[in-house]
Design an enzyme around this catalytic site. Structure first.
Site, PDB file in Angstrom:
ATOM      1  N   GLU A   1      29.379   9.025   9.772  1.00  0.00           N
ATOM      2  CA  GLU A   1      29.690   8.993  11.202  1.00  0.00           C
ATOM      3  C   GLU A   1      28.412   8.756  12.004  1.00  0.00           C
ATOM      4  OE1 GLU A   1      33.378  12.212  10.955  1.00  0.00           O
ATOM      5  OE2 GLU A   1      31.320  12.908  11.262  1.00  0.00           O
TER       6      GLU A   1
ATOM      7  N   ASP B   1       0.841  -1.194   0.000  1.00  0.00           N
ATOM      8  CA  ASP B   1       0.000   0.000   0.000  1.00  0.00           C
ATOM      9  C   ASP B   1       0.876   1.244   0.000  1.00  0.00           C
ATOM     10  OD1 ASP B   1      -1.768   2.064   0.448  1.00  0.00           O
ATOM     11  OD2 ASP B   1      -2.347   1.424   2.467  1.00  0.00           O
TER      12      ASP B   1
ATOM     13  N   ARG C   1      31.837  18.085   1.704  1.00  0.00           N
ATOM     14  CA  ARG C   1      31.916  17.844   3.140  1.00  0.00           C
ATOM     15  C   ARG C   1      30.679  18.281   3.935  1.00  0.00           C
ATOM     16  NH1 ARG C   1      36.766  16.729   5.206  1.00  0.00           N
ATOM     17  NH2 ARG C   1      36.478  17.994   7.087  1.00  0.00           N
TER      18      ARG C   1
ATOM     19  N   ARG D   1      40.538  21.574   4.971  1.00  0.00           N
ATOM     20  CA  ARG D   1      39.348  20.935   5.519  1.00  0.00           C
ATOM     21  C   ARG D   1      38.309  21.929   6.030  1.00  0.00           C
ATOM     22  NH1 ARG D   1      39.996  15.271   6.546  1.00  0.00           N
ATOM     23  NH2 ARG D   1      42.086  14.586   5.988  1.00  0.00           N
TER      24      ARG D   1
ATOM     25  N   GLU E   1      35.797   8.428  16.420  1.00  0.00           N
ATOM     26  CA  GLU E   1      35.878   9.764  15.833  1.00  0.00           C
ATOM     27  C   GLU E   1      36.231  10.801  16.900  1.00  0.00           C
ATOM     28  OE1 GLU E   1      36.027  11.902  13.593  1.00  0.00           O
ATOM     29  OE2 GLU E   1      35.956  10.672  11.795  1.00  0.00           O
TER      30      GLU E   1
ATOM     31  N   GLU F   1      31.238   8.598   3.659  1.00  0.00           N
ATOM     32  CA  GLU F   1      31.800   8.363   4.991  1.00  0.00           C
ATOM     33  C   GLU F   1      30.753   8.786   6.012  1.00  0.00           C
ATOM     34  OE1 GLU F   1      35.483  10.532   5.283  1.00  0.00           O
ATOM     35  OE2 GLU F   1      35.972  10.121   3.183  1.00  0.00           O
TER      36      GLU F   1
ATOM     37  N   HIS G   1      30.570  12.773   4.569  1.00  0.00           N
ATOM     38  CA  HIS G   1      31.368  13.293   3.464  1.00  0.00           C
ATOM     39  C   HIS G   1      31.140  12.406   2.239  1.00  0.00           C
ATOM     40  CE1 HIS G   1      34.342  14.966   6.697  1.00  0.00           C
ATOM     41  NE2 HIS G   1      33.189  15.614   6.664  1.00  0.00           N
TER      42      HIS G   1
ATOM     43  N   GLU H   1      35.621  15.715  -2.806  1.00  0.00           N
ATOM     44  CA  GLU H   1      34.956  15.418  -1.539  1.00  0.00           C
ATOM     45  C   GLU H   1      34.071  16.598  -1.134  1.00  0.00           C
ATOM     46  OE1 GLU H   1      36.519  13.649   2.607  1.00  0.00           O
ATOM     47  OE2 GLU H   1      37.012  15.776   2.332  1.00  0.00           O
TER      48      GLU H   1
ATOM     49  N   GLU I   1      33.177   5.846  13.325  1.00  0.00           N
ATOM     50  CA  GLU I   1      33.087   5.791  11.869  1.00  0.00           C
ATOM     51  C   GLU I   1      33.653   4.461  11.381  1.00  0.00           C
ATOM     52  OE1 GLU I   1      34.966   8.111   8.000  1.00  0.00           O
ATOM     53  OE2 GLU I   1      34.457   9.282   9.765  1.00  0.00           O
TER      54      GLU I   1
END
Length: 452
Positions: free
Chosen positions: A142, A61, A343, A324, A197, A140, A253, A341, A204
């Site tokens: 976490e 359904d 982030r 970063r 982490e 990735e 990420h 990447e 992670e």
């Protein structure tokens, strides 16, 4: 319901599945799919119904699934992806086991249902294929581990006080991660790393990249397995982006690459950064569209409490080869491993919708030949507002309300998700934001009740 015919390769795969079912004494099959928020659903049938399962004859359904069908057009069917068959290791006993398939959702006439997030991602994959590209994604995710009470409900008490890469005895999650690793490996995952982490109680486990659909299937499976195994230890695993104030939140990420003719289309050994023109265009597409897709990659009210300076989560729109604090960075590996990447996404996002819209945004840059701005290698977190303005660095939306407004204004959401999912998603997120916006929170009562 029209019968689904399988290719010779699929026929061989089906024979292997039947052999495994017999060898492992699999009695029950869980047919899994996700709703518009990425929440896993399933219906369970007996292994004797495998032929009906493979032919897509199992009905459900759709009006009872968030974001799917109205009640007057509620009949939908599940079409399993044979590549996702896996025996569930925690169910295996002497003479008994259970297995699962991840499924796409179809209409009664056998066509793909437009409201299924898995089918949304398939359309983006097809769009890339028309340009000669395949999409590779390595997420990735976490998560936090909290203690659960006697009823299995989460408490506010973190499982441990360990920090980044800390071993036991501070890392009390080692044994939990080991069991998660074993379960995932038994289900066909290739695990690359497992560690504590930065934040207390945060963990992670990294698994190998895959094609976009496989990566979304893996992320969905990963979240389910993590929660299932954690519960067996009396713990609650959460992929909530920011469950605790004052410490890092959890990200997802997304490492993404385009391949063409078997070669990584992002790699150019002659460029200063060893990035191709296609890579720069893809980066430009992400930067251009990110404000318009943040509501998908960061879908909760809570998501925007992670995207603040000081906790390693990017909130400024810029890119760098290594920085970063930038929204986009380029990990050091090159050649076949060259990737972009992104982030900002968090693990509460629906992986199918998130990977679809990220890929579509990058492809938009490639198709339009967009030019990426200069990289920013300074620490943006500690940069003055004047310096950010000088460099033309914009912000991500500051809350879900702003993100949904930007999502509606942009083109990338509607064109990628399709009218059905786009409209349902906007309505869902507006309701969520309005519910939060109009609620009276404990912070307000504590701050104002005695003062005014």
């Amino acid at each position: 319901m029209s019968k689904t015919f399988v290719s010779s390769t699929q026929t061989e795969l089906l024979e292997q599945i039947k052999e495994t079912i017999q060898q492992k004494n699999v009695e029950l099959l869980h047919l899994q799919f996700v709703d518009i928020e990425g929440i896993l659903k399933h219906v369970t049938v007996t292994a004797e119904q495998l032929d009906d399962v493979v032919e897509g004859k199992i009905m459900f359904d759709g009006s009872s699934i968030k974001g799917f069908s109205p009640i007057n057009r509620s009949d939908l069917y599940l079409l399993p992806d044979l590549n996702t068959f896996a025996v569930l290791p925690w169910t295996v006993e002497e003479g008994y086991a259970e297995a699962r398939f991840l499924c796409s959702v179809t209409n009664p006439d056998g066509t793909l249902f437009e409201g299924d997030p898995r089918n949304v991602l398939k359309k983006t994959i097809e769009r890339a294929a028309e340009k000669g590209y395949t999409i590779s994604v390595g997420p990735e995710l976490e998560f936090f581990l909290f203690k659960a009470d006697e009823n299995g409900n989460p408490t506010l008490e973190l499982h441990d006080g360990g920090g980044y890469f800390e071993p036991s005895p501070k890392d009390l999650g080692e044994r939990v991660r080991l069991e998660i690793y074993r379960a995932l490996k038994a289900m066909g995952f290739t695990i690359e790393a497992s560690h504590h982490e930065v934040a207390e109680g945060q963990h992670e486990i990294n698994f190998k990249y895959a094609d976009a659909l496989g990566a979304a299937d893996n992320a969905t499976t990963y979240k389910w397995v993590v929660k299932t195994i954690a519960s067996k230890f009396g713990l609650h695993a959460t992929f909530m982006p920011k469950p605790v104030f004052g410490i890092n939140g959890s990200g997802m990420h997304v490492n993404i690459s385009l391949f063409k003719d078997g070669e990584n289309a992002f790699f150019d050994p002659n460029d200063a950064n060893q990035l191709s023109e296609t890579a720069y265009q893809f980066i430009a597409g992400l930067l251009k569209n990110v404000k318009h897709f943040a509501a998908v990659t960061n879908p909760l009210v809570n998501s925007y409490k992670r995207l603040v300076p000081g906790y390693e989560a990017p909130c400024y729109i810029a890119w760098s080869a290594s920085n970063r604090s930038a929204l986009i960075r380029i990990p050091a590996k090159r050649g076949v491993a060259t990737r972009v990447e992104l982030r900002c996404p968090d693990p509460s996002a629906n992986p199918y919708l998130a990977y679809a819209i990220i890929a579509a945004a990058g492809l938009d840059g490639v198709e339009k030949g967009l030019t990426a701005p200069a990289p920013v290698d300074e620490d943006i977190f500690h940069m003055s507002e004047e310096r950010r303005a000088e460099l033309g660095i914009d912000n991500l939306p500051e809350n879900l309300g702003a993100a949904v407004a930007a999502f509606e204004e942009g083109e990338i959401g509607r064109t990628t998700l399709g009218e059905h999912v786009f409209n349902e998603y906007v309505a869902l997120k507006k309701e969520e934001w309005n519910s939060y916006r109009t609620a009276v929170h404990a912070w307000e009562v504590e701050r104002y009740q005695g003062k005014f």
